[in-house]
Design a protein around this motif. Sequence first.
Motif, PDB file in Angstrom:
ATOM      1  N   GLU A 135       0.863 -12.345  -3.689  1.00  0.00           N
ATOM      2  CA  GLU A 135       0.845 -11.245  -3.049  1.00  0.00           C
ATOM      3  C   GLU A 135      -0.539 -10.554  -1.718  1.00  0.00           C
ATOM      4  OE1 GLU A 135       1.267  -6.932  -5.252  1.00  0.00           O
ATOM      5  OE2 GLU A 135      -1.120  -7.372  -4.536  1.00  0.00           O
TER       6      GLU A 135
ATOM      7  N   PHE B  83       0.279 -10.302   2.701  1.00  0.00           N
ATOM      8  CA  PHE B  83      -0.199  -9.776   3.404  1.00  0.00           C
ATOM      9  C   PHE B  83      -0.443  -9.265   5.200  1.00  0.00           C
ATOM     10  CE2 PHE B  83      -3.935  -7.537   5.246  1.00  0.00           C
ATOM     11  CZ  PHE B  83      -3.446  -5.878   5.262  1.00  0.00           C
TER      12      PHE B  83
ATOM     13  N   PRO C  80      -7.478  -5.726   5.639  1.00  0.00           N
ATOM     14  CA  PRO C  80      -6.653  -4.571   5.226  1.00  0.00           C
ATOM     15  C   PRO C  80      -7.657  -3.299   5.569  1.00  0.00           C
ATOM     16  CG  PRO C  80      -7.382  -5.952   3.638  1.00  0.00           C
ATOM     17  CD  PRO C  80      -8.359  -6.365   4.779  1.00  0.00           C
TER      18      PRO C  80
ATOM     19  N   ASP D  88      -4.090   0.195   3.517  1.00  0.00           N
ATOM     20  CA  ASP D  88      -3.486  -0.766   2.953  1.00  0.00           C
ATOM     21  C   ASP D  88      -4.268  -1.006   1.724  1.00  0.00           C
ATOM     22  OD1 ASP D  88      -2.476  -1.426   5.534  1.00  0.00           O
ATOM     23  OD2 ASP D  88      -4.037  -2.553   5.955  1.00  0.00           O
TER      24      ASP D  88
ATOM     25  N   ASP E 294      -1.854   0.810  -0.714  1.00  0.00           N
ATOM     26  CA  ASP E 294      -0.568   0.633  -0.170  1.00  0.00           C
ATOM     27  C   ASP E 294       0.116  -0.689  -0.507  1.00  0.00           C
ATOM     28  OD1 ASP E 294      -0.252   2.907  -0.242  1.00  0.00           O
ATOM     29  OD2 ASP E 294      -0.022   3.117   2.514  1.00  0.00           O
ATOM     30  N   LYS E 295      -0.912  -1.439  -0.014  1.00  0.00           N
ATOM     31  CA  LYS E 295       0.332  -2.905  -0.079  1.00  0.00           C
ATOM     32  C   LYS E 295      -0.124  -4.084  -0.636  1.00  0.00           C
ATOM     33  CE  LYS E 295       1.427  -1.844   3.990  1.00  0.00           C
ATOM     34  NZ  LYS E 295       0.751  -2.492   5.891  1.00  0.00           N
TER      35      LYS E 295
END
Length: 540
Positions: free
Chosen positions: A374, A378, A385, A389, A392-393
């Motif tokens: 994960e 990104f 980030p 970010d 949400d990410k």
Amino acid sequence: MVSIDLEWLFQVQSLPSVSAIFFTLVALIVGILGYLYRPYWGVRKVPGPPTLPLVGHLPLLAKYGPDVFSVLAKQYGPIYRFHMGRQPLIIIADAELCKEAGIKKFKDIPNRSIPSPISASPLHQKGLFFTRDSQWSSMRNTIISVYQPSYLSSLVPTMQSFIESATQNLDSQQEDITFSNLSLRLATDVIGQAAFGVNFGFSNPHSVCDSIKSGNNNVGDDAAGAAGNAVTDFINQHIYSTTQLKMDLSGSFSIILGLLVPILQEPFRQILKRIPGTMDWKIDRTNQKLSGRLNEIVEKRRKDRNRGSKDFLSLILNATESKTVSEKVFSPDYISAVTYEHLLAGSATTSFTLSSIIYLVAGHPEVEKRLLEEIDRFGPKDQIPTSQDLNDKFPYLDQVIKESMRYFFASPLVARETSNEVEIGGYLLPKGTWVWLALGVLAKDPQNFQEPEKFKPGRFDPNCEEMKRRHPYAFIPFGIGPRACIGQKFTLQEVKLSLIHLYRKYVFRHSPNMENPLELEYGIVLNFKHGVKVRIIKRT
Ligand code: HEM
């Protein structure tokens, strides 16, 4: 003969009669028993284990450690009595009852009870945590209003730069590193900058690496060159002051008395703090030095006309000067205390959380694999980030953080006190009852967390059945209701940024020199007794 008898009679009459002595003794014993058992009397109907006079259930705490509250919940149900010395605590170990006490009946239970270690420390009492009623709500409203999301997102670059310098060249270490020391230095630096606008300098790679290698817990030692003696002293005093806030019978004499016979705590503290060499004397000196230093920082910043609004202290000073908040609410000693509280609350808890995650992920290769995928997805390694970010990410990272915080619960008890008579769980609790919410027990309840002793981040996947069925207040590591943690978003931003940066560069393996299972220590927050020791492998 007659004259001798009269003399004897005269002597006997001038002595207090036997019955007077008897009645005085009885009154004394009744008075002592009344004092010792008065707090118990009002809550005697709430179930609980048999208590010993004076020490209450402290021997149970010594026997089971922090697990004692889960053990007793199994035996006595979701609401029970636990005696911390003389003082009964009503322990709430059920999600619905926590909601009732923390939200629905908040107006009857709005303040925190003040345990004896805190009564001995005026510095700690004036922070947001322990202030009461209208003083608390005015302070909290001001702090909340300056803690807008835009302020938090503006902290991303500062946080990132400390994280980068603290974790530079970690792989050059051949030996183990004590990750919990590294994370404490990092968290102290970040909160030092955010709260005071002061760079403590621990993220300096040389000072950090040297002292971590030596396993030195004394945060200040190696930073002396980088940050100067004043800062070193400040941090050492901070650590001493914090670690002395013990909740068992290992604190100073006056703190122990406070647990057993609270009425004697303050008189004894006043005497003992004047006797050099006693623990009370050391604590008092440390607190005085800390307060003095904090007041200096506040005064200096107050006079600084170009202070801007980059740190928490400046934001509060700006608010008091613009009269959006009364100067009475934020008098200089309250400003010092609340700023210091940020350092206190923001360093140990964040560091504990980071260390828990590194430890747990290192022991679960399948979790590590998914997490790395994960993070790698990104974007390029140097892409930092944004706050958005982070929200949400990184859904799997969220799950890993939550499950680690559930597994090692930093702040397992939340202390509150009733301001009025109030009914909770079918029991009428008088005004002044100490009501403690056992958040750590909720997090291990098998009804809400299947196989609670296993580390399974997937249980926080919003689509999983367990998550859907779970009580909404079963997992509340930051507390509940209007008094919940004010630093929640701050800490999660810092933890996420740190983990993303670390896992982009390294993976971690448990050191064979670390005990298994890890030993925990119960202080103001939970701590790893001997630290989290890891070996670092650079990712290619
Ligand atoms: C992982 C990190 C943290 C954890 C687990 C944590 C946990 C908690 C808990 C359980 C409470 C009590 C809430 C209640 O009574 O319902 C609390 C209160 C508080 N926390 Fe945190 N905290 C963390 C980080 C922070 C940070 C970074 C700050 C400051 C920037 C902070 C500042 C505070 C303050 C000021 C309070 C008192 C709030 C009040 O009484 O109004 N905490 N925290």
